[in-house]
Design a protein around this motif. Structure first.
Motif, short mmCIF file in Angstrom:
data_model
loop_
_atom_site.label_atom_id
_atom_site.label_comp_id
_atom_site.label_asym_id
_atom_site.label_seq_id
_atom_site.Cartn_x
_atom_site.Cartn_y
_atom_site.Cartn_z
N ASN A 47 -12.84 -41.36 14.20
CA ASN A 47 -11.54 -41.51 13.55
C ASN A 47 -11.71 -42.17 12.19
O ASN A 47 -12.79 -42.17 11.62
CB ASN A 47 -10.57 -42.28 14.45
N ASN A 48 -10.68 -42.77 11.69
CA ASN A 48 -10.71 -43.28 10.33
C ASN A 48 -11.16 -44.74 10.21
O ASN A 48 -10.83 -45.39 9.23
CB ASN A 48 -9.33 -43.12 9.68
N ASP A 49 -11.88 -45.26 11.21
CA ASP A 49 -12.40 -46.62 11.05
C ASP A 49 -13.29 -46.66 9.82
O ASP A 49 -14.10 -45.76 9.59
CB ASP A 49 -13.19 -47.05 12.29
N ASP A 50 -13.10 -47.69 9.01
CA ASP A 50 -13.83 -47.76 7.75
C ASP A 50 -15.27 -48.25 7.94
O ASP A 50 -15.69 -48.63 9.03
CB ASP A 50 -13.09 -48.62 6.74
N LYS A 51 -16.00 -48.19 6.86
CA LYS A 51 -17.42 -48.54 6.87
C LYS A 51 -17.66 -49.93 7.42
O LYS A 51 -18.55 -50.13 8.25
CB LYS A 51 -17.96 -48.44 5.43
N TYR A 52 -16.86 -50.90 7.00
CA TYR A 52 -17.10 -52.28 7.42
C TYR A 52 -16.75 -52.51 8.88
O TYR A 52 -17.34 -53.34 9.54
CB TYR A 52 -16.41 -53.26 6.48
N ARG A 53 -15.82 -51.74 9.40
CA ARG A 53 -15.52 -51.83 10.84
C ARG A 53 -16.69 -51.26 11.64
O ARG A 53 -17.11 -51.84 12.63
CB ARG A 53 -14.23 -51.10 11.16
N LEU A 54 -17.24 -50.15 11.19
CA LEU A 54 -18.40 -49.57 11.88
C LEU A 54 -19.62 -50.48 11.79
O LEU A 54 -20.39 -50.58 12.74
CB LEU A 54 -18.73 -48.19 11.30
N LEU A 55 -19.79 -51.16 10.67
CA LEU A 55 -20.94 -52.05 10.51
C LEU A 55 -20.88 -53.26 11.44
O LEU A 55 -21.89 -53.92 11.66
CB LEU A 55 -21.05 -52.52 9.06
N ARG A 56 -19.73 -53.55 12.02
CA ARG A 56 -19.62 -54.67 12.96
C ARG A 56 -20.15 -54.31 14.35
O ARG A 56 -20.35 -55.18 15.19
CB ARG A 56 -18.15 -55.11 13.11
N VAL A 57 -20.36 -53.03 14.60
CA VAL A 57 -20.83 -52.60 15.92
C VAL A 57 -22.31 -52.92 16.06
O VAL A 57 -23.13 -52.46 15.26
CB VAL A 57 -20.58 -51.09 16.11
N PRO A 58 -22.67 -53.69 17.09
CA PRO A 58 -24.10 -53.97 17.32
C PRO A 58 -24.88 -52.67 17.49
O PRO A 58 -24.44 -51.74 18.17
CB PRO A 58 -24.11 -54.78 18.62
#
Length: 89
Positions: A47-58
């Motif tokens: 979906n539209n989760d941004d780059k920084y939200r994805l970077l929080r995923v371990p």
């Protein structure tokens, strides 16, 4: 800590520290942060989760997140992170 701030978008007060003020030697800081913030998850990579939200995923680093964003930009749905490694240069 500098890496988490510059490369992953964390604020200094978001980085989980041990009582002695150091990073944990037993847990990855992103994993520790995720454990402290269950409200942040799940994150849906298509979906539209941004780059920084994805970077929080371990387990997701900058290269993997850039690949995910490139696939999304090209309209490709991701079913599993393992099936497409190496397909984008």
């Amino acid at each position: 800590m500098d890496w988490l701030i510059r490369k992953y978008g964390f604020l200094a007060d978001e980085i989980p520290l041990e009582p002695d003020g150091n990073l944990s030697l037993a847990l990855d800081p992103k994993e520790m942060w995720a454990g402290l913030h269950p409200e942040f998850f799940p994150v849906y990579i298509n979906n539209n989760d941004d780059k920084y939200r994805l970077l929080r995923v371990p387990g997701l680093g900058q290269v993997m997140v850039e690949r995910i964003l490139a696939f999304r930009k090209n309209g490709i749905k991701i079913r599993s992170l393992g099936i497409w490694e190496g397909k984008i240069s």
